[in-house]
Enzyme design. Structure first.
Site, short mmCIF file in Angstrom:
data_model
loop_
_atom_site.label_atom_id
_atom_site.label_comp_id
_atom_site.label_asym_id
_atom_site.label_seq_id
_atom_site.Cartn_x
_atom_site.Cartn_y
_atom_site.Cartn_z
N THR A 1 -4.22 6.19 1.70
CA THR A 1 -4.58 7.64 2.05
C THR A 1 -5.44 8.16 1.14
O THR A 1 -4.97 9.50 0.79
CB THR A 1 -3.17 8.29 2.66
N ARG B 1 0.72 10.30 0.87
CA ARG B 1 1.24 11.22 2.13
C ARG B 1 2.59 11.85 1.69
O ARG B 1 2.86 12.99 2.26
CB ARG B 1 1.52 10.53 3.23
N GLU C 1 0.81 -1.32 0.07
CA GLU C 1 -0.03 -0.17 0.02
C GLU C 1 1.00 1.29 0.01
O GLU C 1 1.42 1.63 0.92
CB GLU C 1 -1.15 0.06 1.35
N LYS D 1 -11.06 -1.70 6.26
CA LYS D 1 -10.11 -1.42 7.29
C LYS D 1 -10.54 -0.92 8.47
O LYS D 1 -11.19 -0.26 8.59
CB LYS D 1 -9.36 -0.14 6.34
#
Length: 222
Positions: free
Chosen positions: A81, A57, A53, A141
Site C-alpha cells: 500500500t 495501512r 508484505e 500485481k
C-alpha cells in the site's frame, strides 16, 4: 550439509520476477502494533512462507517493516500500500526489500523505479499493464483481482501479453487460490487469510504457522 534449511536460508531477490517465485502466496499483513510483527513473521517462516508484505495501512506499518527486516531471518520483507513517492523512500530506509503499490500514477511509478527496489505495481487493465511493461516491468500485481474481471480476464490477458506475469491480489481466497495459480501467467497470489486478525490479536502464532504450511503446499501445482 552444503546449504541452510528452507526455514533459515535467506532468500535473495534482485527483480520483481524473483518476488513472484518466493512462495505461492504472499501474505498481505496489517499489524496494529510493532510487537506483533516479529513473531508473526517467524511463524510464516516456520510454515514455509519466506515472504511478507507489511502494509502501511496502520500507524505501526513502517516500524513493523523495520523490525522484521532487522530481526527475522529467512524472510523477504515487502512494503505494501505504498501510495506516495515519500513513502517509497521511507520504506526503503526501513529495510523493505520490495515495493507493492495499488496503482502506478507517474510520480509514484518514477519514485518506485528510481529506488532500485523490485516493484510489484498494481494494474487492473491492459492499458495499465502495457504502461508498466513500457517501463520495463514484466511482473506486476493484478489488483483488485476479482473486481477487475477475475480469472477469466487475466487468462485472456495471456494471449496478447504472454511475457507478463502477475500476483493477483484482492478477493483471492484459500478456496480459489489454486485455480488462480493454475493460470499460466500467475506466479503467486496475495492474500490476507494467512494472518487472521483474531489470531494476530491473540498471539496465536501456531495457527498462523499451520495456515502458512497449507499455503506453501499450493506450490505443488507446478
Amino acid at each position: 550439509m552444503t546449504s541452510a534449511s528452507p526455514a533459515t536460508a535467506q532468500p535473495v531477490i534482485t527483480s520483481e520476477a524473483d518476488v513472484l517465485d518466493l512462495a505461492p502466496v504472499i501474505p498481505v499483513v496489517v499489524v496494529d502494533s510493532v510487537e506483533q510483527a516479529v513473531p508473526l513473521a517467524r511463524a510464516l517462516v516456520r510454515g514455509g512462507i519466506p515472504v511478507i508484505e507489511i502494509t502501511l495501512r496502520s500507524d505501526a506499518g513502517l516500524a513493523a517493516i523495520e523490525a522484521v527486516a532487522s530481526q527475522v531471518e529467512g524472510i523477504v520483507v515487502g512494503a505494501g500500500t505504498v501510495v506516495t513517492p515519500e513513502q517509497v523512500q521511507q520504506v526503503k530506509d526501513a529495510g523493505a526489500q520490495f515495493l507493492v503499490t495499488p496503482g502506478s500514477p507517474p510520480r509514484l511509478l518514477d519514485a518506485a523505479l528510481a529506488s532500485g527496489l523490485p516493484l510489484l505495481a498494481g494494474a487492473g487493465t491492459l492499458t495499465e499493464m502495457l504502461t508498466l511493461a513500457e517501463a520495463g516491468l514484466t511482473a506486476m500485481k493484478f489488483f483488485p483481482a476479482e473486481a477487475s474481471g477475475g480469472r477469466p480476464y487475466l487468462s485472456a490477458v495471456s494471449g496478447p501479453c504472454p511475457q507478463l506475469r502477475f500476483c493477483p491480489t484482492g478477493g483471492v481466497t484459500p478456496e480459489t487460490a489454486a485455480a488462480w495459480l493454475a493460470l499460466p501467467n500467475v506466479g503467486c497470489v496475495g492474500g490476507s487469510w494467512l494472518t487472521p486478525k483474531d489470531a494476530v490479536a491473540q498471539g496465536d502464532w501456531g495457527r498462523i504457522e499451520v495456515l502458512a504450511a497449507e499455503a506453501a503446499a499450493l506450490r505443488q501445482h507446478t
